[in-house]
Design a protein around this motif. Structure first.
Motif, mmCIF file in Angstrom:
data_model
loop_
_atom_site.group_PDB
_atom_site.id
_atom_site.type_symbol
_atom_site.label_atom_id
_atom_site.label_comp_id
_atom_site.label_asym_id
_atom_site.label_seq_id
_atom_site.Cartn_x
_atom_site.Cartn_y
_atom_site.Cartn_z
ATOM 1 N N UNK A 65 0.820 -1.219 0.000
ATOM 2 C CA UNK A 65 0.000 0.000 0.000
ATOM 3 C C UNK A 65 0.852 1.267 0.000
ATOM 4 N N UNK A 66 2.091 1.148 0.464
ATOM 5 C CA UNK A 66 3.020 2.276 0.396
ATOM 6 C C UNK A 66 4.334 1.804 -0.216
ATOM 7 N N UNK A 67 4.989 2.732 -0.885
ATOM 8 C CA UNK A 67 6.318 2.481 -1.446
ATOM 9 C C UNK A 67 7.348 3.159 -0.566
ATOM 10 N N UNK A 68 8.525 2.620 -0.578
ATOM 11 C CA UNK A 68 9.608 3.225 0.202
ATOM 12 C C UNK A 68 10.686 3.745 -0.730
ATOM 13 N N UNK A 69 11.387 4.763 -0.238
ATOM 14 C CA UNK A 69 12.501 5.346 -0.975
ATOM 15 C C UNK A 69 13.533 5.801 0.041
ATOM 16 N N UNK A 70 14.773 5.392 -0.157
ATOM 17 C CA UNK A 70 15.858 5.802 0.733
ATOM 18 C C UNK A 70 16.487 7.089 0.200
ATOM 19 N N UNK A 71 16.588 8.061 1.084
ATOM 20 C CA UNK A 71 17.320 9.292 0.797
ATOM 21 C C UNK A 71 18.243 9.503 1.980
ATOM 22 N N UNK A 72 19.520 9.487 1.677
ATOM 23 C CA UNK A 72 20.537 9.538 2.721
ATOM 24 C C UNK A 72 20.327 8.347 3.648
ATOM 25 N N UNK A 73 20.107 8.548 4.905
ATOM 26 C CA UNK A 73 19.924 7.425 5.847
ATOM 27 C C UNK A 73 18.467 7.250 6.261
ATOM 28 N N UNK A 74 17.575 8.022 5.652
ATOM 29 C CA UNK A 74 16.152 7.955 6.029
ATOM 30 C C UNK A 74 15.340 7.207 4.974
ATOM 31 N N UNK A 75 14.263 6.602 5.435
ATOM 32 C CA UNK A 75 13.308 5.964 4.534
ATOM 33 C C UNK A 75 12.083 6.860 4.448
ATOM 34 N N UNK A 76 11.649 7.113 3.222
ATOM 35 C CA UNK A 76 10.474 7.931 2.975
ATOM 36 C C UNK A 76 9.359 7.030 2.440
ATOM 37 N N UNK A 77 8.135 7.335 2.833
ATOM 38 C CA UNK A 77 6.980 6.508 2.482
ATOM 39 C C UNK A 77 5.968 7.335 1.705
ATOM 40 N N UNK A 78 5.455 6.733 0.625
ATOM 41 C CA UNK A 78 4.370 7.374 -0.122
ATOM 42 C C UNK A 78 3.403 6.295 -0.600
ATOM 43 N N UNK A 79 2.162 6.673 -0.831
ATOM 44 C CA UNK A 79 1.170 5.648 -1.171
ATOM 45 C C UNK A 79 1.367 5.099 -2.581
ATOM 46 N N UNK A 80 0.981 3.854 -2.765
ATOM 47 C CA UNK A 80 0.922 3.228 -4.083
ATOM 48 C C UNK A 80 -0.563 3.117 -4.420
ATOM 49 N N UNK A 81 -1.049 4.100 -5.148
ATOM 50 C CA UNK A 81 -2.492 4.191 -5.419
ATOM 51 C C UNK A 81 -3.033 2.979 -6.166
ATOM 52 N N UNK A 82 -2.238 2.409 -7.069
ATOM 53 C CA UNK A 82 -2.689 1.232 -7.818
ATOM 54 C C UNK A 82 -2.912 0.065 -6.865
ATOM 55 N N UNK A 83 -1.957 -0.175 -5.979
ATOM 56 C CA UNK A 83 -2.082 -1.293 -5.034
ATOM 57 C C UNK A 83 -3.219 -1.058 -4.047
#
Length: 95
Positions: A65-83
């Motif tokens: 339901x959410x995708x993750x993305x690493x930027x530097x040492x943090x993980x960022x979360x955003x929704x996956x609307x299709x899922x």
């Protein structure tokens, strides 16, 4: 403080992530709309410890339901609307 059911907290997180600019303050790294928001931002908004927010986000990521993305040492979360739409359809069909 009014206590929300755990499932209600996860639904609330998904709603916030769908419009992060309206629900979260600007971040030092990463664009909230393009990259998502951190678990720390979600924890602050929910008023829970970071570990609780990380668990919620991990479960949402686990079902896609959410995708993750690493930027530097943090993980960022955003929704996956299709899922999210796929999961909603499963529940509508009586899954």
């Amino acid at each position: 403080m009014l206590k929300r059911p755990v499932g209600g907290q996860r639904l609330e997180i998904l709603e916030w992530l769908r419009d992060p600019a309206a629900h979260f303050p600007p971040q030092r790294h990463g664009d909230p709309v393009e990259d998502g928001v951190t678990a720390a931002a979600v924890a602050a908004k929910l008023g829970v410890p970071l570990a609780v927010a990380t668990t919620h986000l991990g479960l949402l990521a686990g079902i896609g339901a959410v995708r993750t993305k690493k930027i530097r040492w943090r993980t960022f979360y955003r929704p996956d609307e299709v899922r999210i739409a796929e999961v909603a359809r499963m529940f509508e069909k009586g899954w």
